[in-house]
Design an enzyme around this catalytic site. Structure first.
Site, short mmCIF file in Angstrom:
data_model
loop_
_atom_site.label_atom_id
_atom_site.label_comp_id
_atom_site.label_asym_id
_atom_site.label_seq_id
_atom_site.Cartn_x
_atom_site.Cartn_y
_atom_site.Cartn_z
N ARG A 248 29.08 30.94 41.65
CA ARG A 248 28.73 31.92 40.63
C ARG A 248 28.05 31.21 39.45
O ARG A 248 28.27 30.00 39.24
CB ARG A 248 29.97 32.66 40.14
CG ARG A 248 30.65 33.47 41.24
CD ARG A 248 31.91 34.16 40.73
NE ARG A 248 32.54 34.96 41.78
CZ ARG A 248 33.45 34.53 42.64
NH1 ARG A 248 33.85 33.25 42.55
NH2 ARG A 248 33.96 35.31 43.56
N LYS A 275 36.91 33.11 39.34
CA LYS A 275 37.09 34.54 39.11
C LYS A 275 38.43 35.05 39.64
O LYS A 275 39.11 35.83 38.98
CB LYS A 275 35.94 35.32 39.77
CG LYS A 275 36.03 36.83 39.59
CD LYS A 275 34.85 37.51 40.24
CE LYS A 275 34.93 39.03 40.05
NZ LYS A 275 33.79 39.73 40.69
N HIS A 337 22.98 35.57 40.04
CA HIS A 337 24.06 35.93 40.95
C HIS A 337 23.50 36.29 42.33
O HIS A 337 24.19 36.20 43.35
CB HIS A 337 24.87 37.09 40.38
CG HIS A 337 26.31 37.08 40.79
ND1 HIS A 337 26.72 37.44 42.05
CD2 HIS A 337 27.44 36.73 40.13
CE1 HIS A 337 28.04 37.34 42.14
NE2 HIS A 337 28.49 36.90 40.99
N ARG A 340 23.58 33.92 45.48
CA ARG A 340 24.71 33.98 46.41
C ARG A 340 24.46 35.00 47.52
O ARG A 340 24.78 34.76 48.69
CB ARG A 340 25.99 34.34 45.65
CG ARG A 340 26.53 33.21 44.80
CD ARG A 340 27.50 33.70 43.73
NE ARG A 340 28.60 34.51 44.22
CZ ARG A 340 29.72 34.02 44.76
NH1 ARG A 340 29.87 32.70 44.89
NH2 ARG A 340 30.69 34.82 45.14
N HIS A 363 35.36 34.34 48.11
CA HIS A 363 35.83 35.72 48.11
C HIS A 363 37.27 35.76 48.60
O HIS A 363 37.64 35.02 49.52
CB HIS A 363 34.96 36.59 49.01
CG HIS A 363 33.63 36.92 48.42
ND1 HIS A 363 32.59 37.43 49.15
CD2 HIS A 363 33.17 36.81 47.14
CE1 HIS A 363 31.53 37.63 48.36
NE2 HIS A 363 31.87 37.26 47.14
N TYR A 373 48.88 35.44 53.31
CA TYR A 373 49.30 34.44 54.29
C TYR A 373 48.17 33.49 54.69
O TYR A 373 48.43 32.36 55.12
CB TYR A 373 49.86 35.14 55.53
CG TYR A 373 51.18 35.80 55.27
CD1 TYR A 373 52.37 35.05 55.26
CD2 TYR A 373 51.27 37.16 54.99
CE1 TYR A 373 53.59 35.65 54.98
CE2 TYR A 373 52.50 37.76 54.71
CZ TYR A 373 53.65 37.00 54.72
OH TYR A 373 54.85 37.59 54.44
#
Length: 413
Positions: A248, A275, A337, A340, A363, A373
């Site tokens: 980012r 983020k 941005h 990305r 992400h 998990y």
């Protein structure tokens, strides 16, 4: 025959002299003046507690600040409460607490308490943006307003002029942030319920616009533009760094030398700068390392890899790449941005595993159970993908304009 008490006169109270021990002057009906050895004179009401049924004293104030006439009036008011089964001392304490709460629990003070917790879950840049928006649009009008008197119409009236200017995204964010603050106030017991729930329905919805980005086929055009642009060396390297690492804007601009392990060829961004507040590790390709080699003589002795031109002790602004792209003619076509998105689209078209692409973009899985998990970042498996991506960027350059290798980049600058 009932004992009668002669009422006090103001002259008598003034003339009362201190003695070795304190003593009382009685005005009747429980109202008294306590004369202390130091000369101070205090009004007291001696009464029977309406619940406990015990005799007790209630301090009314100091003479002469509280005059005889006013002391009698205060005593009458206290007796009226007693007649209703209300203890005047407890009533006074409650009123003082409510008054204190009114001045203490203002929107500004409550916002500060909320923000102290909120900023631990977001990046520093996002935190700065949140507080600045409140300072600019909310606090000038509502800073000293107690949260318990804030209403939906009050806030809607404040935000309507912003909506009229067409700043619908700003209205949306302010409404969301104010709702969080009032939810916080509710949970802290400062208000019984959040009065701002649903205020977004009073405003137009901002149109959702896709992030401006290029198609994979347009990557050569971008690389050629970067190579030929009249921009500073640091800016050129920052654009390439962000493109190769798929980070980012704020993460790339704020890169620190201490985060980079050249021996292991890994850049580790700490949770505080991410983020989603999770550590993010990025395999460094040969092309990315070449960019670092170019930056070493410029900033290797400083904290930040890409220092600000105005203040080398600070990092580049996270809008630096955006401004450069505009000057290069990409306004409306590409934002920082969007680099990305360009990487993501290209890698997905090349059939790289979706989990690897998502991990490279840092992400977090939308499936909360799976996210809880599945903590792996697929670092080792991402290395071939990142190598392919950097190689693809380099191949997209044309001839001597290849800016993704150290020698070519130096020659082009």
């Amino acid at each position: 025959m009932a004992k009668t008490t002669t009422r006090l006169s103001d002259k008598e109270i003034k003339a009362a002299k201190p003695k070795e021990k304190e003593y009382m002057l009685s005005d009747g009906d429980g109202l008294r003046v306590r004369v202390k050895p130091n000369g101070s004179k205090l009004w007291l009401l001696n009464y029977t507690h309406p619940i406990k049924r015990k005799r007790t004293n209630f301090g009314l104030g100091k003479y002469p600040e509280l005059s005889l006439a006013n002391a009698r009036k205060v005593a009458l008011d206290a007796k009226a409460l007693i007649a209703q089964g209300i203890d005047p001392q407890e009533n006074k304490k409650q009123q003082q607490q409510e008054l204190q709460a009114t001045h203490q629990h203002t929107l500004f003070n409550v916002s500060q308490d909320w923000f102290a917790i909120k900023q631990d879950d977001i990046t520093a840049n996002h935190a700065t943006d949140i507080w600045r928006s409140l300072e600019l649009h909310i606090f000038p009008n509502l800073a000293n307003t107690p949260v318990k008197v804030i209403t939906a119409p009050m806030v809607i009236k404040l935000l309507k002029p912003i909506e009229a200017r067409g700043s619908l995204e700003t209205v949306k964010r302010l409404a969301q942030r104010l709702n969080e603050i009032m939810d916080f106030a509710t949970n802290c017991g400062l208000v019984t319920a959040n009065p701002l729930t649903g205020i977004k329905a009073a405003f137009k919805k901002p149109k959702k616009e896709n992030m401006a980005t290029l198609q994979p086929s347009e990557l050569p055009e971008l690389i050629n533009a970067i190579a030929n642009a009249s921009i500073k060396r640091i800016t050129r390297c920052l654009i390439e760094w962000q493109l190769h690492t798929m980070t980012r804007p704020s993460e790339a601009a704020g890169a620190r030398w201490e985060e980079i392990d050249l021996e292991a060829k890994v850049w580790t961004i700490p949770p505080a700068r991410m983020k989603k507040r999770r550590e993010h590790r990025i395999p460094l390709t040969e092309q990315a390392i070449a960019l670092l080699e170019i930056m070493k003589p410029i900033s290797g002795h400083r904290e930040f890899v890409f220092p600000s031109d105005r203040d080398p002790l600070k990092s580049c602004n996270n809008q630096t790449v955006n401004m450069a792209l505009k000057r290069m003619g990409f306004e409306g076509r590409l934002v920082s941005h969007g680099l990305r998105s360009l990487a993501s689209t290209t890698l997905n078209e090349q059939a790289f595993e979706a989990d690897l692409v998502e991990a490279a973009l840092a992400h977090v899985d939308s499936n909360q159970v799976r996210s809880t998990y599945n903590r792996t970042d697929y670092l080792e498996r991402r290395i071939p993908m990142m190598d392919w991506w950097s190689g693809h960027i380099e191949k997209s350059a044309q001839g001597s304009l290849s800016v993704t290798s150290a020698l070519a980049l130096q020659a082009a600058i």
